[in-house]
Write an enzyme that holds these catalytic residues in place. Sequence first.
Site, PDB file in Angstrom:
ATOM      1  CB  SER A  98       5.578  -0.099  12.917  1.00  0.00           C
ATOM      2  OG  SER A  98       5.207  -1.290  12.236  1.00  0.00           O
ATOM      3  N   GLY A  99       7.928  -1.632  14.019  1.00  0.00           N
ATOM      4  CA  GLY A  99       8.652  -2.877  14.270  1.00  0.00           C
ATOM      5  C   GLY A  99       7.761  -4.098  14.328  1.00  0.00           C
ATOM      6  NE  ARG A 146      -2.968   8.866  -5.079  1.00  0.00           N
ATOM      7  CZ  ARG A 146      -2.210   9.674  -5.787  1.00  0.00           C
ATOM      8  NH1 ARG A 146      -2.754  10.740  -6.369  1.00  0.00           N
ATOM      9  NH2 ARG A 146      -0.918   9.449  -5.928  1.00  0.00           N
ATOM     10  CG  LEU A 147      -2.826   8.674   2.773  1.00  0.00           C
ATOM     11  CD1 LEU A 147      -3.255  10.053   3.244  1.00  0.00           C
ATOM     12  CD2 LEU A 147      -2.563   7.754   3.956  1.00  0.00           C
ATOM     13  CB  CYS A 153      -6.131   3.799  -1.218  1.00  0.00           C
ATOM     14  SG  CYS A 153      -4.786   4.733  -1.977  1.00  0.00           S
ATOM     15  CG  ASN A 166      -5.380  -0.348   0.943  1.00  0.00           C
ATOM     16  OD1 ASN A 166      -4.626   0.576   1.234  1.00  0.00           O
ATOM     17  ND2 ASN A 166      -5.917  -1.146   1.854  1.00  0.00           N
ATOM     18  N   GLY A 167      -2.308   0.015  -0.802  1.00  0.00           N
ATOM     19  CA  GLY A 167      -1.043  -0.508  -0.334  1.00  0.00           C
ATOM     20  C   GLY A 167       0.143   0.185  -0.964  1.00  0.00           C
TER      21      GLY A 167
END
Length: 670
Positions: free
Chosen positions: A389-390, A73-74, A2, A98-99
Site C-alpha cells: 500500500s501507499g 499464524r497467517l 499473525c 506478528n509481522g
Amino acid sequence: MCGITGTSWTTRDKNISPLVLRSMTSVIAHRGPDDAGGYHSDLESRSFLFADENQWSDFTPNSETGAALGHRRLSIIDLGTGHQPLCNEDGTVWIVFNGEIYNYQELRTELVGQGHQFKTESDTEVIVHLYEEQGAACVEHLRGMFAFAIWDERRQRLFLARDRMGQKPLFYREEPSRLSFASELKSLLQLPGASREVDPHAIELFLAYQYVPHPWSILKGYQKLPPAHRAIYEQGQLTVERYWTPPYQHPELRTDLKFQTPQEWSKALRQTLTESVRIRMRSDVPLGAFLSGGIDSTIIAGLMQSMSERPVHTFSIGFPVKQFDETSYAREAAAMLGTEHHEYVVEPEALEMLPRLAWHYDEPFADSSAIPTMYLSQVTRQEVTVSLSGDGGDELFAGYDRYRAVALSQLFDRLPGFVRKMMTASIWQKLPASVEQKSFRRRVKRFLAGLAVPPERRYLKWVGIFDTERRLEMYTPEFREQIQNFDADQFLLDAYQLCPDRDFVTRTTATDVLTYLPCDILTKVDIASMAHSLECRSPFLDHHVAELAAVMPLDLKMHKGRGKQILVDTFADLLPESIQTRKKMGFGVPLNHWFRHELKPLLYDVLLDQRAIDRQIFDRKAVEQLINEHQNQQWDHSARLWSLLVLEMWFRTFMDPASIPDHFPEAALV
C-alpha cells in the site's frame, strides 16, 4: 502476519491454564487462520498444539514465576516449518511474533557466521538468535513491521517490542504479579475476572481525535505499547522505553542523509524507496497492491511492476456516489503501468457493518474510511494473501491539504496585532455558509476560528471533529466532573515537543507521523486487513524512508502550497499526468447523505435510546440538537454523529454484554 497473546506471572495464583490461553488465542483466530500453537512453562512438553481440552483437565499450576504464549499464524514465509511459538537451540528463549522482518536473510547470514543453528527458514527464528546476541537491543537491527514477545527462561524475563512506525499493534495489562499482552484488546478480556471498566479520559480523547491514542486504552488498566518502544517485565517490575525517534530534530547530525541539490535528494529517495519495495516483495504466497489512483499507491504499484516479470495484481474499489469514486484514476494508472487490475464497485452496508467494525476494532474508532478499507481488504484477499500500500506518503511528504493551512497561518502570526484581532473577530463566524462541511466558506470560517488559539492547539482545532468547547457542551454534568483537569490536547502537544526547532509545517508533519499515522491510519489498515487474513505492507513506512523524509528540507516537499512535490518529480515516469496534478480525494463514504436518508432512523433509535442516555455521558438535548441540525441541513454533523454512533455500538458490543456479531456483510460487488 499473525496474532499473539500471552502472560507472565510472578506468583502462582496468577498462573493461567492452557485452556485460558486457548481462549485468548482463539478469539483472534482471524489474524492467523493457518495454524495455532502455545507455550506454557509449567507443561513438560512446553510447546503444544491447541487440541482436545481433556489433555489439560488435570492441569495444576506449580511455578511461582513463568509464562504462557499463544499464537495464531497467517503463513507468508517458510510455509512448512514456521510454526510458533518458536525457540532457540536449547529451548531457553521462546517467541511469538506478528509481522515481517524484511532484512531477515541478511541477519540470518551474520548469525550463522556467529555459530547459531537454524531449524526453519522463517524470519521469526532470526529474532530469537538476534536476541541471544543483542538482548533488548535486538530491535534496533530489525527492518520491518513487528510486535513480538520473548520469554527468556534463564532470566525469567518477558520482553515485548513494537516496530518503529507502529504498523503492528500490542496491548498489555499490568496488574499485581502479572503482565499480559495481546495483538488485540479482546484477547486480554478472555482472562478470568478481566476488568471492563471504561476510562472516562479515553472517551474524552476519542471525541477529540476519533481514536483512543497510545498509551491509553478505552478500558482502565489496559494500555498500548507505543510505536518504537520496548518493554521488559522482570521480577514483577515493568520497564518501558523508546528505542527510536524519527530524526526531525537536528537533521544536520544525520550527515549520511544530507544532500546538496534537489537532484541528489531525488536520487536518494528513488534508491531508498525502490529498495524498500524490493524487500517487501519477498513472499511465498501471492502478492499484489492496493491502487487508489493517488500519487502514493501509484508509485508503489509502479515500482513493483518495474521489478516483476509478470503483471502485478492491483486492486481498487469505487462507489456509486461520484465524489467518493477514484476508479477512473486507478484504471488509468493500471493501464500505464501494465498491471493486472481488479476493480470493484461496492454499495457499503453501513447498518450491517457497524457491529462488525465495533467487534474488530476493540475500541471506539470513528474514521469512517474503515468501511471501504474493510471492503477493499475483503476483495483483495480473494486473489492474494499480501498487498502493498501507499500508506505514509502524505504524512512523510506533506501531502495533506491541511498543511497548506498551517503554512498560511504562519503568515498570519507575523501580522500586526490589530490585523490578527480583526481576522479572528467572532463576526466572521456569523456569516452564512453552505451546509457542506468542505465548502469554501465553511473552510474559511474554520480557518479563521483556529487562528485565535496558539499554533499547536490550532492544528487540533482544525483536524478534530469535536473541539473542546463542543465536547463539554455534549457531556452531562456528571461526566464533566470525571474528566475535569484532564487536557486531551496534551497528547498532540507532547508530540510537537519532540521536534521544537524546525519550521512549524515540518513540526506538524512530524506530529502526524507520531500520532495520526499510527493511531488512525495504521490501526485502520491493520484491523481491516487482518479481519480478512490479509497482510498489508507499506514501503513508505520503512524506517530508512522515514528517516530520509524527516531530514529533508520542506521546500522539496511543498512547492507553491502543493505537497509531495519531490514524489512527483522523482517518480514522474510512473505517474500519469492527470494523477500528478489531481486534487487529493479522501478514501471516504457518503455519511452526510446516509444520515439524512438510509441511516436516519438509526440515529434516533440508537443515540436517543434509553440505554445510551443511561450511560450518563451525553446530554440528551445536546445529542438531539446535533441530529436535528443535521437533518434540517443547518450543519453537516455527519462526522460527529458517526463518532457518537461508533461509541454507542462499541458499548453494546463489549459492555452490554460482549457479543460477537454473527455474520459479516458481503459487499455488493460489481
